[in-house]
Design an enzyme around this catalytic site. Structure first.
Site, PDB file in Angstrom:
ATOM      1  N   GLU A   1      86.504  52.391  -9.634  1.00  7.27           N
ATOM      2  CA  GLU A   1      85.737  53.003  -8.614  1.00  7.27           C
ATOM      3  C   GLU A   1      84.249  52.819  -9.195  1.00  7.27           C
ATOM      4  O   GLU A   1      83.900  53.448  -9.921  1.00  7.27           O
ATOM      5  CB  GLU A   1      86.035  54.465  -8.665  1.00  7.27           C
ATOM      6  CG  GLU A   1      85.619  55.276  -7.301  1.00  7.27           C
ATOM      7  CD  GLU A   1      84.637  56.197  -7.611  1.00  7.27           C
ATOM      8  OE1 GLU A   1      83.354  55.529  -7.177  1.00  7.27           O
ATOM      9  OE2 GLU A   1      84.670  57.207  -8.289  1.00  7.27           O
TER      10      GLU A   1
ATOM     11  N   ASN B   1      78.924  62.261 -14.497  1.00  2.00           N
ATOM     12  CA  ASN B   1      78.390  62.952 -13.396  1.00  2.00           C
ATOM     13  C   ASN B   1      79.566  64.027 -12.790  1.00  2.00           C
ATOM     14  O   ASN B   1      79.254  65.249 -12.530  1.00  2.00           O
ATOM     15  CB  ASN B   1      77.869  62.039 -12.328  1.00  2.00           C
ATOM     16  CG  ASN B   1      79.205  61.190 -11.844  1.00  2.00           C
ATOM     17  OD1 ASN B   1      80.088  61.007 -12.527  1.00  2.00           O
ATOM     18  ND2 ASN B   1      79.024  60.764 -10.329  1.00  2.00           N
TER      19      ASN B   1
ATOM     20  N   GLY C   1      82.515  53.967 -12.709  1.00  2.60           N
ATOM     21  CA  GLY C   1      81.155  53.870 -13.305  1.00  2.60           C
ATOM     22  C   GLY C   1      80.314  52.800 -12.819  1.00  2.60           C
ATOM     23  O   GLY C   1      80.642  52.641 -11.393  1.00  2.60           O
ATOM     24  N   SER C   2      79.509  52.290 -13.218  1.00  2.00           N
ATOM     25  CA  SER C   2      78.665  51.155 -12.621  1.00  2.00           C
ATOM     26  C   SER C   2      79.224  49.976 -12.333  1.00  2.00           C
ATOM     27  O   SER C   2      80.507  49.583 -12.928  1.00  2.00           O
ATOM     28  CB  SER C   2      77.503  50.792 -13.600  1.00  2.00           C
ATOM     29  OG  SER C   2      77.757  50.056 -14.686  1.00  2.00           O
TER      30      SER C   2
ATOM     31  N   CYS D   1      78.278  59.180  -6.820  1.00  2.00           N
ATOM     32  CA  CYS D   1      78.474  57.671  -6.183  1.00  2.00           C
ATOM     33  C   CYS D   1      78.571  57.764  -4.860  1.00  2.00           C
ATOM     34  O   CYS D   1      78.263  56.544  -4.279  1.00  2.00           O
ATOM     35  CB  CYS D   1      79.906  57.348  -7.040  1.00  2.00           C
ATOM     36  SG  CYS D   1      81.344  58.108  -6.580  1.00  2.00           S
TER      37      CYS D   1
ATOM     38  N   PRO E   1      83.046  60.991 -21.265  1.00  2.94           N
ATOM     39  CA  PRO E   1      81.773  60.653 -21.622  1.00  2.94           C
ATOM     40  C   PRO E   1      81.304  61.387 -22.919  1.00  2.94           C
ATOM     41  O   PRO E   1      81.352  62.629 -22.883  1.00  2.94           O
ATOM     42  CB  PRO E   1      81.269  60.942 -20.139  1.00  2.94           C
ATOM     43  CG  PRO E   1      82.139  62.217 -19.665  1.00  2.94           C
ATOM     44  CD  PRO E   1      83.217  61.685 -20.000  1.00  2.94           C
TER      45      PRO E   1
END
Length: 484
Positions: free
Chosen positions: A252, A154, A230-231, A286, A179
């Site tokens: 994070e 992102n 990330g998630s 995020c 990514p």
């Protein structure tokens, strides 16, 4: 004129090269769904060479003085600024955000790199007063070693810059797993470091199967620290892998940003600033504000102003002049958001979307307001990570705080009020690593950037981010007088 293909290689041991097995992954333009390039897919032999190259690069980088390291980082930041327009266009082609937003991201990344280079010059040893005569106690801070950094799509440059900056400023070498959705712009960031004189291996760049790369590098004895953005589910998995190896991590992770809008808020400013923050990067942020908690007395007035802001968005390819919201990064994200909205609709939510037409191609999703939510809706519990706003009302401030803190996420929270006492009360009461009042100015390089609870731990901003890439060593010496 047709745009050239974006073909991205690995950087291992200071050499740009294809993967050993010749494998590649297609890269799509999210505004058209067309293939615009390919990225090299590393296998385990590539990863082994990456680790060995990083170990050699670390020895060279750590031996340089802090001033020498700062010189390289400052030059890399300068090159990044010079190339911002060209790199921004590359980012837009592969990630989707408008070029103007991409360029802002790149300029912020340059500031981050320069800040951490400067901060590395202030990473001082300390003296601790001893209890015994003639004893000197020195506390040394030294680089932890090779860092494996896993970064998201992102913000494909800024997220890497934070990890690179803090690690390099501390004297560490870094293996970046960038990514696969957005590989070319990170490669151009890394190229700035190479062109600035970075020693071979001090920065390494790989792409491939994320699970395979993370499991290989985290377990590798050369790697001494893990940094991940990330998630939350993936972050927990990687933290567990690192824990089994006794390796420190910075995490994070996801968020579900609450916004409390009090009855004394400046509604015009709130509507304008929240629309800008929410729909930046098509909501794929995020720290994006997501759960809007509106005091009942001002709810209808605020929504009228906010909807006007949303209706003014220009949606399309980020390469087009004047576009303010681009596509989602991939078809899988469109599918995920569609499922969340349909679930809310089936459970009684009311939906509002502007009349703004969407392009016929690409991975676009309309800005969507979801009102009358219930806790049974997935949207109220799962991070949407897209241009979706949940609208709820409150009468007592305590109820708003309770809802804001209900979820296990604790990354960013926002408040709009003119009352200084309310500002201070909510700054303490909200369970988030970052709380912004009447604006959205979090993320400065010199300030902490991180969350609590399931949103991770550690910071990627400020002096503490750099110190997290060091080990602390005590050297205690008793001076023995020389005989005369």
């Amino acid at each position: 004129m047709a745009e050239k293909l974006l073909n991205t290689q690995l950087l291992i041991g200071g050499v740009w090269r294809d993967a050993t097995g010749g494998r590649t992954i297609d890269v799509l333009d999210p505004a058209t769904a067309e293939v615009i390039g390919h990225v090299a897919h590393a296998d385990k032999s590539d990863l082994e060479q990456a680790a060995l190259g990083a170990a050699a690069g670390f020895e060279v980088w750590r031996s340089m003085s802090a001033w020498e390291r700062f010189g390289v980082m400052r030059k890399a930041a300068a090159l990044l600024r010079e190339r911002a327009q060209d790199i921004g266009r590359i980012m837009t082609r592969e990630q989707g955000k408008p070029v103007a937003q991409a360029v802002i991201e790149i300029m912020v990344a340059a500031d981050v790199i320069e800040y951490f280079g400067e901060e590395g010059r202030r990473l001082n040893d300390e003296l601790v007063p001893a209890r015994v005569r003639d004893v000197e106690q020195r506390v040394l801070r030294r680089p932890v070693g090779v860092v494996a950094a896993f970064t998201p799509w992102n913000f494909p440059i800024n997220q890497i810059a934070r990890k690179l900056g803090a690690a390099l400023g501390a004297g560490c070498a870094v293996i970046v797993k960038a990514p696969e959705d957005t590989p070319a712009s990170p490669a151009e960031l890394i190229r700035c470091f190479c062109d600035a004189g970075m020693p071979a291996g001090a920065v390494t760049l790989v792409y491939g199967n994320p699970a395979e790369i993370s499991e290989y590098l985290i377990a590798h004895p050369v790697v001494r620290k893990i940094s991940f953005t990330g998630s939350t589910p993936v972050g927990k998995h990687l933290a567990a892998l690192a824990g089994a190896q006794m390796k420190p991590v910075t995490m994070e992770l996801g968020g579900h940003g609450p916004v409390i809008i009090c009855p004394d808020a400046d509604l015009d400013a709130a509507a304008e600033r929240l629309a800008g923050a929410k729909f930046r990067n098509a909501g794929q942020v995020c720290i994006a504000p997501t759960r809007f908690l509106l005091h009942r007395d001002i709810a209808s007035s605020f929504l009228e102003k906010f909807k006007a802001q949303v209706s003014a968005l220009k949606i399309g390819s980020g390469l087009q002049e004047g576009v303010t919201m681009g596509p989602l990064v991939s078809e899988r994200r469109v599918k995920a958001l569609t499922e969340l909205v349909e679930d809310a609709r089936e459970k009684g939510a009311e939906l509002w979307q502007p009349d703004t037409p969407l392009p016929n191609t690409g991975f676009f999703f309309p800005p969507t307001l979801v009102s009358k939510p219930t806790l049974a809706m997935r949207l109220m519990n799962e991070e949407p990570f897209g241009p979706i706003v949940i609208v709820d009302e409150f009468t007592e401030l305590a109820d708003a705080v309770r809802e804001a803190n209900r979820l296990p996420y604790g990354l960013a929270a926002y408040v709009y009020t003119r009352n200084e006492r309310t500002e201070r009360l909510l700054g303490e009461a909200l369970e988030a690593g970052m709380v912004a009042v009447n604006h959205h100015g979090i993320g400065a390089p010199e300030a902490p950037f991180g969350g609590m609870k399931d949103s991770g731990y550690g910071t990627e901003g400020g002096p503490d981010a750099l110190k997290a890439h060091t080990i602390i060593k005590l050297v205690s010496s008793q001076h023995v007088p020389a005989p005369f």
